[in-house]
Enzyme design. Structure first.
Site, short mmCIF file in Angstrom:
data_model
loop_
_atom_site.label_atom_id
_atom_site.label_comp_id
_atom_site.label_asym_id
_atom_site.label_seq_id
_atom_site.Cartn_x
_atom_site.Cartn_y
_atom_site.Cartn_z
N ARG A 91 40.54 51.44 43.21
CA ARG A 91 39.78 50.29 43.71
C ARG A 91 40.60 49.02 43.95
O ARG A 91 40.03 47.97 44.16
CB ARG A 91 38.58 49.96 42.80
CG ARG A 91 37.62 51.12 42.59
CD ARG A 91 36.26 50.68 42.12
NE ARG A 91 36.29 49.93 40.88
CZ ARG A 91 35.21 49.44 40.28
NH1 ARG A 91 34.01 49.62 40.83
NH2 ARG A 91 35.30 48.77 39.15
N ASP A 92 41.92 49.14 43.98
CA ASP A 92 42.73 48.00 44.39
C ASP A 92 44.12 48.44 44.84
O ASP A 92 45.14 47.86 44.44
CB ASP A 92 42.84 46.96 43.27
CG ASP A 92 43.27 45.59 43.80
OD1 ASP A 92 43.11 45.34 45.01
OD2 ASP A 92 43.74 44.77 43.00
N LEU A 93 44.17 49.46 45.68
CA LEU A 93 45.45 49.94 46.18
C LEU A 93 45.97 48.99 47.26
O LEU A 93 45.28 48.69 48.23
CB LEU A 93 45.31 51.36 46.74
CG LEU A 93 45.07 52.45 45.69
CD1 LEU A 93 44.62 53.74 46.35
CD2 LEU A 93 46.34 52.68 44.87
#
Length: 325
Positions: A91-93
């Protein structure tokens, strides 16, 4: 911990839990968690990595070659496949959350927004993923999502590896949608069934005719112009991308989450079998390591990161429930 009022931060607990339970060559390895002289001093001891890819690309004069980009993307797909196989969303690549050492090893880090998911899908917060890497279903208000949001981020990262600059650089959610639509065309029911039921679409601006040029700040375009950014033959300084490479990028940046390529499918894509082949990790270029003093000076001198400022404002609730309510 000095600024925490509600005990140990949940994001840190999630990150520690995920990283201590996972061991994979493409995920940063946490050796242990230690406590200092008092309970306010808590440290995560991780393996040493020389670079983060965002800082590295900022310092590079030329983008990665295709063979180098293939080497990095293979490792990235392997790490994300491992996460998804174990029912975890990152959820934060983004490139600043990818580490690289001077042996060519890529590692995914920063699991503060990671969480487990399952089937059937539950409702999650949509205020995840840094804006430039945020999937369209999140931008349009969906609170039920799956591993496809990570795959969209990987499409943005692949494009950034090849072009040495982010693909979509919106200043707000509306501006981000605008930039996506200008490049990929505006979605419709044919290519993304039931997308009109997303919260951000229910305001009816998508249901107007194609003749409406601009409405609510979003420009409508029926054509996919991604190929113009990545032509088959390099000219005008733009990065070249073969038909197979373009096919993979298109499948990562597919509007419909159910049709977006998975990490396992991406690992088996034909792009990795054609010349130039992925470079061996041992042959990846090496870069000088910044000293701690250089890093501190760089942090002190650099201008504020618009993405981090955007994230802080979102977390403070300045945008309410988002531009679409």
């Amino acid at each position: 911990m000095d600024h925490e009022r509600e005990g140990f931060p949940m994001t840190s607990l999630r990150e520690i839990n995920v990283l201590l339970s996972f061991h994979h060559p493409s995920i940063v390895d946490v050796k242990e968690v230690v406590v200092g002289s008092n309970l306010d001093s808590i440290f995560m001891v991780m393996e040493y990595m020389e670079h983060d890819l965002k800082g590295l690309m900022d310092a590079m004069k030329q983008p990665f070659t295709q063979s180098e980009a293939k080497c990095l993307m293979l490792q990235l797909f392997e790490g994300v496949k491992y996460l998804h196989d174990n029912w975890v969303l990152h959820r934060d690549l983004k490139t600043s959350n990818l580490l690289l050492n001077n042996r060519g090893d890529l590692k995914i880090c920063d699991f503060g927004l990671a969480r487990q998911y399952g089937s059937p899908l539950k409702t999650y917060t949509r205020m995840v993923v840094t804006l430039w890497y945020r999937a369209p279903e999140l931008l349009l208000g969906s609170k039920k999502y799956n591993a496809a949001i990570d795959m969209w981020s990987l499409g943005c990262i692949m494009a950034e590896f090849l072009a040495k600059e982010p693909l979509f650089t919106g200043k707000s959610e509306i501006d981000q949608l605008d930039k996506i639509f200008k490049t990929l065309g505006t979605p419709n029911e044919k290519i993304w069934p039931n997308f009109v039921n997303l919260p951000g679409v229910k305001c009816n601006f998508f249901r107007l005719s194609w003749d409406s040029a601009i409405l609510t700040g979003v420009i409508f375009d029926r054509y996919n112009r991604l190929r113009e950014k990545f032509p088959p033959v390099a000219f005008g300084g733009r990065p070249a991308l073969s038909e197979k490479g373009y096919d993979l990028l298109n499948k990562l940046l597919t509007y419909d989450p159910s049709k977006r390529i998975t990490a396992e499918e991406a690992l088996n894509h034909e792009w990795f079998d054609e010349v130039p082949l992925p470079k061996m990790k041992e042959l990846m270029p090496t870069f000088p390591v910044r000293s701690d003093q250089d890093r501190r000076l760089r942090r002190a001198m650099k201008s504020p990161d618009p993405l981090e400022e955007q994230r802080r404002r979102e977390l403070r609730g300045e945008f309410g429930a988002g531009v679409f309510g």
